[in-house]
Design a protein around this motif. Structure first.
Motif, PDB file in Angstrom:
ATOM      1  N   CYS A  79       1.148  -0.950   0.264  1.00 29.11           N
ATOM      2  CA  CYS A  79       0.113  -0.022   0.110  1.00 29.11           C
ATOM      3  C   CYS A  79       0.759   0.988  -0.376  1.00 29.11           C
ATOM      4  O   CYS A  79       2.015   1.327   0.552  1.00 29.11           O
ATOM      5  CB  CYS A  79      -1.004  -0.058   1.407  1.00 29.11           C
ATOM      6  N   HIS A  89      -2.313   6.336   1.340  1.00 29.87           N
ATOM      7  CA  HIS A  89      -3.399   5.025   1.918  1.00 29.87           C
ATOM      8  C   HIS A  89      -3.204   4.556   3.042  1.00 29.87           C
ATOM      9  O   HIS A  89      -4.126   3.452   3.823  1.00 29.87           O
ATOM     10  CB  HIS A  89      -4.450   3.765   0.806  1.00 29.87           C
ATOM     11  N   ARG A  93      -5.472   4.603   6.635  1.00 38.33           N
ATOM     12  CA  ARG A  93      -6.910   3.719   6.463  1.00 38.33           C
ATOM     13  C   ARG A  93      -6.727   2.333   6.315  1.00 38.33           C
ATOM     14  O   ARG A  93      -8.074   2.165   6.776  1.00 38.33           O
ATOM     15  CB  ARG A  93      -7.808   4.881   4.688  1.00 38.33           C
ATOM     16  N   TRP A 105     -12.635  -1.555   4.209  1.00 32.35           N
ATOM     17  CA  TRP A 105     -11.932  -1.049   2.900  1.00 32.35           C
ATOM     18  C   TRP A 105     -13.531  -0.512   1.933  1.00 32.35           C
ATOM     19  O   TRP A 105     -13.147   0.991   1.533  1.00 32.35           O
ATOM     20  CB  TRP A 105     -10.937  -1.318   2.565  1.00 32.35           C
ATOM     21  N   LEU A 120     -12.025   2.281  -0.153  1.00 34.85           N
ATOM     22  CA  LEU A 120     -10.513   1.291  -0.557  1.00 34.85           C
ATOM     23  C   LEU A 120     -10.897   0.948  -1.813  1.00 34.85           C
ATOM     24  O   LEU A 120      -9.753   0.012  -2.093  1.00 34.85           O
ATOM     25  CB  LEU A 120      -9.567   1.202   0.179  1.00 34.85           C
TER      26      LEU A 120
END
Length: 350
Positions: A238, A242, A245, A278, A283
């Motif tokens: 990742c 991001h 989160r 997510w 996401l």
């Protein structure tokens, strides 16, 4: 400073001859390897014989570091206990850390045993206390009211809150480790230091290289398999935008349990909670899968909350989850590093 595009600290020795050559070099027009042996480029050089020897050595060392080396831009974070043994860790060093010039952080339970090569390599060591009942750790997020508001709705054998007294598996431990890591990233400002994070575990045996450059950094990448109706909790790549989160899984569940105590929560597993969180964070459309090149391994004396490994793989380590065919596929993959690693996880974006 730089002279004619050449760094003033290019030479590796402190000898007077080398320094004299360096001084002359900075005022010269040398910009190509062949120019190093053209003596006319050194107006202030030492006598010809010594000058020739120095120039030849300098040519052998070319190219010089024209810019300061950029610090590693990838941080690999290993969660949980250090396990599986050196045979597995050697593949982590070679195929993950070395391949991607990555720094290593260990986010692990407190231990007096630190002989592992992973401990020796780690740039960061973040230890958290082990708990007999991980409900005590969860209380640190927002108090203990979740015990009455959430626990009665969770089926103990599904593993979602594994580690809490009476619950099977390690879900609570996994998610508390993520909470702990997220706090460390914020505390140390690591999203300003690293462009990319790999959240993984120490018992992954890599059958071939895990080349992160093949993975578009705009997306969140997880290996295929071990999804159980959601998103695998065992490995994630990742970017810094991001990562916080993506790690924020458990806090909303325990601070606002009323949002999750529906008909689905009773039998929810950790992988499904990750997918749901997510989705809530926006996401899910960013999730992509790559072809698995690792399998979960174990040594004969590893402790586990799920099962005792018994099948010995060709690599000399035990398979922890032999019934999972994706792990068998990892064995078959071998050294095929050209295999496409950019398969979209389309259903997550629906």
């Amino acid at each position: 400073g730089y002279g004619n595009g050449i760094p003033t600290r290019w030479y590796r020795t402190n000898s007077s001859s080398a320094q004299l050559l360096k001084s002359s070099f900075e005022t010269s027009s040398v910009v190509q390897p062949g120019d190093l042996l053209r003596l006319e480029n050194y107006p202030n050089a030492p006598p010809e014989k010594e000058r020739r020897e120095i120039a030849e050595k300098a040519a052998a060392d070319f190219p010089f570091p024209m810019f300061e080396k950029k610090s590693n831009s990838t941080l690999v974070i290993m969660l949980g206990n250090v396990r599986a043994g050196e045979s597995t860790w050697e593949t982590i060093h070679e195929h993950l850390l070395d391949r991607n010039s990555a720094d290593l952080a260990l986010a692990v339970g407190e231990s007096s045993e630190k002989q592992s090569s992973l401990y020796q390599r780690a740039k960061f060591l973040w230890e958290f206390p082990e708990h007999d009942n991980w409900a005590d750790a969860i209380d640190m997020i927002g108090g203990s009211s979740w015990r009455d508001r959430l626990l009665p709705f969770i089926y103990p054998r599904r593993g979602l809150l594994g580690g809490v007294q009476g619950h099977r598996g390690s879900g609570a431990i996994i998610f508390m480790a993520r909470w702990f890591v997220a706090n460390k990233i914020k505390e140390l400002g690591l999203t300003r230091v690293y462009d990319r994070f790999v959240v993984t575990r120490s018992d992954h045996f890599f059958s071939c290289e895990h080349d992160l450059d093949k993975l578009d950094p705009a997306f969140i990448w997880v290996p295929s398999g071990e999804e159980y109706g959601g998103i695998t909790d065992r490995h994630m790549v990742c970017n810094s935008e991001h990562i916080l989160r993506a790690l924020d899984i458990l806090p909303p569940l325990v601070t606002h349990p009323e949002k999750y105590t529906d008909d689905r929560i009773e039998h929810m597993v950790p992988e499904v909670l990750i997918r749901r969180r997510w989705e809530e964070e926006g996401l899910l459309p960013l999730v992509r899968q790559f072809d698995r090149m690792m399998f979960t391994s174990a040594s004969s004396d590893d402790e586990t909350r799920w099962r005792i490994p018994s099948h010995l793989a060709e690599e000399g380590v035990f398979l922890k989850y032999i019934e999972n065919m994706t792990l068998r596929n990892a064995l078959a993959l071998g050294d095929d590093t050209k295999k496409d690693q950019k398969k979209e996880f389309g259903q997550f974006g629906d």
